[in-house]
Design a protein around this motif. Structure first.
Motif, mmCIF file in Angstrom:
data_model
loop_
_atom_site.group_PDB
_atom_site.id
_atom_site.type_symbol
_atom_site.label_atom_id
_atom_site.label_comp_id
_atom_site.label_asym_id
_atom_site.label_seq_id
_atom_site.Cartn_x
_atom_site.Cartn_y
_atom_site.Cartn_z
ATOM 1 N N ALA A 136 0.828 -1.207 0.000
ATOM 2 C CA ALA A 136 0.000 0.000 0.000
ATOM 3 C C ALA A 136 0.862 1.256 0.000
ATOM 4 O O ALA A 136 0.547 2.243 -0.688
ATOM 5 C CB ALA A 136 -0.935 -0.011 1.210
ATOM 6 N N MET A 137 1.966 1.238 0.748
ATOM 7 C CA MET A 137 2.857 2.396 0.790
ATOM 8 C C MET A 137 3.509 2.639 -0.575
ATOM 9 O O MET A 137 3.591 3.789 -1.025
ATOM 10 C CB MET A 137 3.929 2.181 1.860
ATOM 11 C CG MET A 137 3.385 2.205 3.275
ATOM 12 S SD MET A 137 4.607 1.708 4.509
ATOM 13 C CE MET A 137 5.677 3.136 4.490
ATOM 14 N N ILE A 196 3.755 5.683 -5.731
ATOM 15 C CA ILE A 196 3.686 5.727 -7.196
ATOM 16 C C ILE A 196 2.571 6.663 -7.639
ATOM 17 O O ILE A 196 2.739 7.461 -8.566
ATOM 18 C CB ILE A 196 3.492 4.308 -7.763
ATOM 19 C CG1 ILE A 196 4.766 3.488 -7.543
ATOM 20 C CG2 ILE A 196 3.113 4.358 -9.246
ATOM 21 C CD1 ILE A 196 4.602 2.007 -7.814
ATOM 22 N N GLU A 197 1.433 6.589 -6.981
ATOM 23 C CA GLU A 197 0.322 7.480 -7.318
ATOM 24 C C GLU A 197 0.690 8.936 -7.063
ATOM 25 O O GLU A 197 0.402 9.814 -7.889
ATOM 26 C CB GLU A 197 -0.914 7.099 -6.504
ATOM 27 C CG GLU A 197 -2.123 7.953 -6.837
ATOM 28 C CD GLU A 197 -3.359 7.552 -6.051
ATOM 29 O OE1 GLU A 197 -4.304 8.363 -6.013
ATOM 30 O OE2 GLU A 197 -3.395 6.457 -5.477
ATOM 31 N N VAL A 256 2.099 14.510 -9.077
ATOM 32 C CA VAL A 256 2.882 15.740 -8.987
ATOM 33 C C VAL A 256 3.940 15.879 -10.068
ATOM 34 O O VAL A 256 4.487 16.952 -10.259
ATOM 35 C CB VAL A 256 3.570 15.877 -7.603
ATOM 36 C CG1 VAL A 256 2.546 15.926 -6.502
ATOM 37 C CG2 VAL A 256 4.583 14.801 -7.369
ATOM 38 N N ALA A 257 4.240 14.814 -10.778
ATOM 39 C CA ALA A 257 5.329 14.866 -11.760
ATOM 40 C C ALA A 257 5.119 15.952 -12.806
ATOM 41 O O ALA A 257 6.072 16.622 -13.203
ATOM 42 C CB ALA A 257 5.505 13.512 -12.435
ATOM 43 N N HIS A 258 3.899 16.147 -13.238
ATOM 44 C CA HIS A 258 3.657 17.156 -14.273
ATOM 45 C C HIS A 258 3.752 18.580 -13.732
ATOM 46 O O HIS A 258 3.900 19.525 -14.484
ATOM 47 C CB HIS A 258 2.298 16.921 -14.945
ATOM 48 C CG HIS A 258 1.139 17.154 -14.039
ATOM 49 N ND1 HIS A 258 0.719 16.224 -13.123
ATOM 50 C CD2 HIS A 258 0.332 18.225 -13.883
ATOM 51 C CE1 HIS A 258 -0.312 16.703 -12.455
ATOM 52 N NE2 HIS A 258 -0.566 17.907 -12.891
ATOM 53 N N ASP A 259 3.692 18.776 -12.417
ATOM 54 C CA ASP A 259 3.767 20.105 -11.818
ATOM 55 C C ASP A 259 5.200 20.545 -11.533
ATOM 56 O O ASP A 259 5.425 21.699 -11.180
ATOM 57 C CB ASP A 259 2.992 20.143 -10.497
ATOM 58 C CG ASP A 259 1.500 19.951 -10.707
ATOM 59 O OD1 ASP A 259 1.015 20.240 -11.821
ATOM 60 O OD2 ASP A 259 0.829 19.507 -9.764
ATOM 61 N N ILE A 260 6.163 19.661 -11.676
ATOM 62 C CA ILE A 260 7.541 19.978 -11.322
ATOM 63 C C ILE A 260 8.265 20.563 -12.527
ATOM 64 O O ILE A 260 8.254 19.995 -13.609
ATOM 65 C CB ILE A 260 8.284 18.714 -10.832
ATOM 66 C CG1 ILE A 260 7.627 18.197 -9.552
ATOM 67 C CG2 ILE A 260 9.754 19.010 -10.607
ATOM 68 C CD1 ILE A 260 8.192 16.872 -9.075
ATOM 69 N N ASP A 261 8.887 21.707 -12.317
ATOM 70 C CA ASP A 261 9.744 22.301 -13.330
ATOM 71 C C ASP A 261 11.173 21.901 -12.968
ATOM 72 O O ASP A 261 11.833 22.537 -12.148
ATOM 73 C CB ASP A 261 9.590 23.822 -13.351
ATOM 74 C CG ASP A 261 10.350 24.475 -14.491
ATOM 75 O OD1 ASP A 261 11.113 23.773 -15.188
ATOM 76 O OD2 ASP A 261 10.182 25.693 -14.683
#
Length: 86
Positions: free
Chosen positions: A51-52, A57-58, A63-68
């Motif tokens: 579960a962790m 992964i979720e 957040v991956a698309h929000d990181i510059d």
């Protein structure tokens, strides 16, 4: 490039790890539980580790698309350890 497949394994020291099936190098993620935590989980530690890892992964996917990434390299603080309590 061929797709990667992952597995969750229990290491010889009792920790759990996420690794690529076709790669024996260091795992991508390791999870360790204290003896007290293992006792409280009553043999459900593998389920908790799964579960962790799934939650991690979720979270990365969210957040991956929000990181510059280029700006993050410039703003990197000194290499001091940080701790997060959940």
């Amino acid at each position: 490039m061929s797709p990667s497949f992952f597995e969750i394994v229990q290491l010889t020291n009792g920790d759990y790890a996420l690794r690529r099936i076709d790669d024996d190098s260091a795992p991508l993620v390791k999870i360790s539980f204290s003896a007290e935590a293992r006792e409280m989980m009553e043999d459900r530690d593998m389920s908790v580790a799964k579960a962790m890892i799934a939650a991690g992964i979720e979270a990365v996917g969210n957040v991956a698309h929000d990181i510059d990434w280029e700006d993050d390299e410039l703003d990197a603080p000194d290499a001091q350890p940080s701790y997060t309590l959940h």
